[in-house]
Design an enzyme around this catalytic site. Structure first.
Site, PDB file in Angstrom:
ATOM      1  N   GLY A 147       0.778  -1.234   0.000  1.00  0.00           N
ATOM      2  CA  GLY A 147       0.000   0.000   0.000  1.00  0.00           C
ATOM      3  C   GLY A 147       0.809   1.284   0.000  1.00  0.00           C
ATOM      4  N   GLN A 148       2.106   1.168  -0.213  1.00  0.00           N
ATOM      5  CA  GLN A 148       2.895   2.398  -0.217  1.00  0.00           C
ATOM      6  C   GLN A 148       2.528   3.259  -1.417  1.00  0.00           C
ATOM      7  OE1 GLN A 148       6.448   0.002   0.001  1.00  0.00           O
ATOM      8  NE2 GLN A 148       7.230   1.428   1.523  1.00  0.00           N
ATOM      9  N   ARG A 149       2.642   4.549  -1.228  1.00  0.00           N
ATOM     10  CA  ARG A 149       2.179   5.491  -2.248  1.00  0.00           C
ATOM     11  C   ARG A 149       2.721   5.156  -3.640  1.00  0.00           C
ATOM     12  NH1 ARG A 149      -0.065  10.420  -1.790  1.00  0.00           N
ATOM     13  NH2 ARG A 149       0.270  10.489   0.452  1.00  0.00           N
TER      14      ARG A 149
END
Ligand code: GDP
Length: 168
Positions: free
Chosen positions: A59-61
């Protein structure tokens, strides 16, 4: 009624919300040995009489734009929220809204897990529902919000039971 007993579940949410820990916990594995989800993990687990293929997508940008590669044939969405991370709830709402606009996900049942309920200062599922404006969700969407803790296991089975029954 579906014939196949296989279900494809996509776990999504911001990084650090607890996706990896939740998958390990419902699979009965040791949760102390996880590392950061950089790409994705696929786990096949038996749940009741079903086989769940769980895609845990990081879910990292920088990698959120890759989520769409996993949308095909998704039966269920699990959106995980870190209920103690008040600072990022707006970001969380924005990403969820974007995800739910996806045509290919329009038929997917949605379970929202308000995770980390064991932490002091965690917002309740009701409070999270308000921030995420769930009441105004598209009327055709099947959804449910559930408070949980990947550490204690509280709420996880109740949430997944709902999801699996809703898809079945
Ligand atoms: P992911 O990036 O969404 O896959 O998140 P992880 O599963 O890697 O979890 C991120 C961090 O939150 C880790 O340090 C976990 O140990 C912690 N964590 C996950 N679930 C819970 C929970 O229910 N309660 C608490 N207190 N910490 C949690």
């Amino acid at each position: 009624k579906r014939k196949e007993k296989e279900m494809r579940i996509l776990m999504v949410g911001l990084d650090n919300s607890g996706k990896t820990t939740i998958v390990l916990k419902i699979n009965g594995e040791d949760t102390s040995i996880i590392s950061l989800t950089l790409g994705f993990n696929i786990k096949t687990i038996s749940y009741q009489k079903y086989t769940l293929n769980i895609w845990d997508v990081g879910g990292q940008r920088t990698i959120r734009s890759y989520w769409r590669n996993y949308y095909e044939q998704t039966d269920g969405l699990v959106w995980v929220v870190d209920s103690s991370d008040l600072r990022r709830l707006e970001d969380c709402k924005m990403e969820l809204d974007n995800l739910l606009k996806e045509e290919r996900l329009s038929g997917a049942s949605l379970l929202i897990l308000a995770n980390k309920q064991d932490l002091k200062g965690a917002l309740t599922p009701e409070e999270i529902a308000k921030v995420l404006n769930l009441e105004n969700m598209d009327k055709t969407r099947h959804w449910k919000i559930m408070g949980c803790s990947a550490y204690t296991g509280e709420g996880l089975l109740e949430g997944f039971d709902w999801l699996v029954q809703d898809i079945a």
